[in-house]
Write an enzyme that holds these catalytic residues in place. Sequence first.
Site, mmCIF file in Angstrom:
data_model
loop_
_atom_site.group_PDB
_atom_site.id
_atom_site.type_symbol
_atom_site.label_atom_id
_atom_site.label_comp_id
_atom_site.label_asym_id
_atom_site.label_seq_id
_atom_site.Cartn_x
_atom_site.Cartn_y
_atom_site.Cartn_z
ATOM 1 N N GLU A 22 43.847 -31.489 -10.483
ATOM 2 C CA GLU A 22 43.702 -30.623 -11.689
ATOM 3 C C GLU A 22 44.741 -30.240 -12.655
ATOM 4 O OE1 GLU A 22 40.447 -30.497 -12.548
ATOM 5 O OE2 GLU A 22 39.173 -30.347 -10.704
ATOM 6 N N ASP A 31 39.963 -33.391 -15.803
ATOM 7 C CA ASP A 31 39.429 -33.287 -14.550
ATOM 8 C C ASP A 31 40.114 -34.071 -13.364
ATOM 9 O OD1 ASP A 31 37.339 -32.391 -12.598
ATOM 10 O OD2 ASP A 31 36.182 -34.328 -12.597
ATOM 11 N N GLY A 32 40.111 -33.611 -12.066
ATOM 12 C CA GLY A 32 40.867 -34.110 -10.912
ATOM 13 C C GLY A 32 40.005 -34.486 -9.862
ATOM 14 N N HIS A 87 29.849 -31.497 -12.928
ATOM 15 C CA HIS A 87 28.829 -32.270 -12.424
ATOM 16 C C HIS A 87 27.562 -31.684 -13.197
ATOM 17 C CE1 HIS A 87 31.736 -34.498 -10.191
ATOM 18 N NE2 HIS A 87 32.239 -33.311 -9.600
ATOM 19 N N ASP A 114 35.702 -37.239 -15.037
ATOM 20 C CA ASP A 114 35.465 -37.373 -13.622
ATOM 21 C C ASP A 114 35.581 -38.945 -13.332
ATOM 22 O OD1 ASP A 114 34.428 -36.295 -10.989
ATOM 23 O OD2 ASP A 114 32.983 -37.397 -11.419
ATOM 24 N N ASP A 138 37.044 -28.031 -15.380
ATOM 25 C CA ASP A 138 36.014 -27.400 -14.455
ATOM 26 C C ASP A 138 36.799 -26.879 -13.350
ATOM 27 O OD1 ASP A 138 36.883 -29.766 -12.910
ATOM 28 O OD2 ASP A 138 34.975 -30.644 -12.677
#
Length: 147
Positions: free
Chosen positions: A47, A9-10, A124, A134, A69
Amino acid sequence: MKHVDIYTDGACSGNPGPGGYGAILVYQGRERELSGGEKQTTNNRMELTAAIAALRALKEPCQVTLYSDSQYLVNGFQKGWVYQWEQKNWVKSDKKPVLNVDLWQELLRLFRVHQVQLVWVRGHAGHLYNERCDRLAVAQVEQMRAL
């Protein structure tokens, strides 16, 4: 070939702004967390950087399932955009230059070393590893903001 699951994740505060990434590599039940950040970046760069950092951490060619994501990352490969951009000398169909060329080129290089399957996960949405990534990314954003 060894099989490794990678979750990435970024995050970015402002776009551009301070950013961070998180990645978790899982192999035979063992986990390794990676994270980092940049003082001035974009969410998309973070990302892509998360995936690069995780793939670079592998010590030999592996079969990888990489969960992200980021539709930017996943669609870039699954819809073949990155291969078209490479063929067209990093120019999009609208004749504008591709953004983040340096990162896409490195991802292509790494995808040619490893057998990578990309899987999109909704961010999320309670996915355990995505939520952990995250948190790693956001912690890096905070560190970059403090610099």
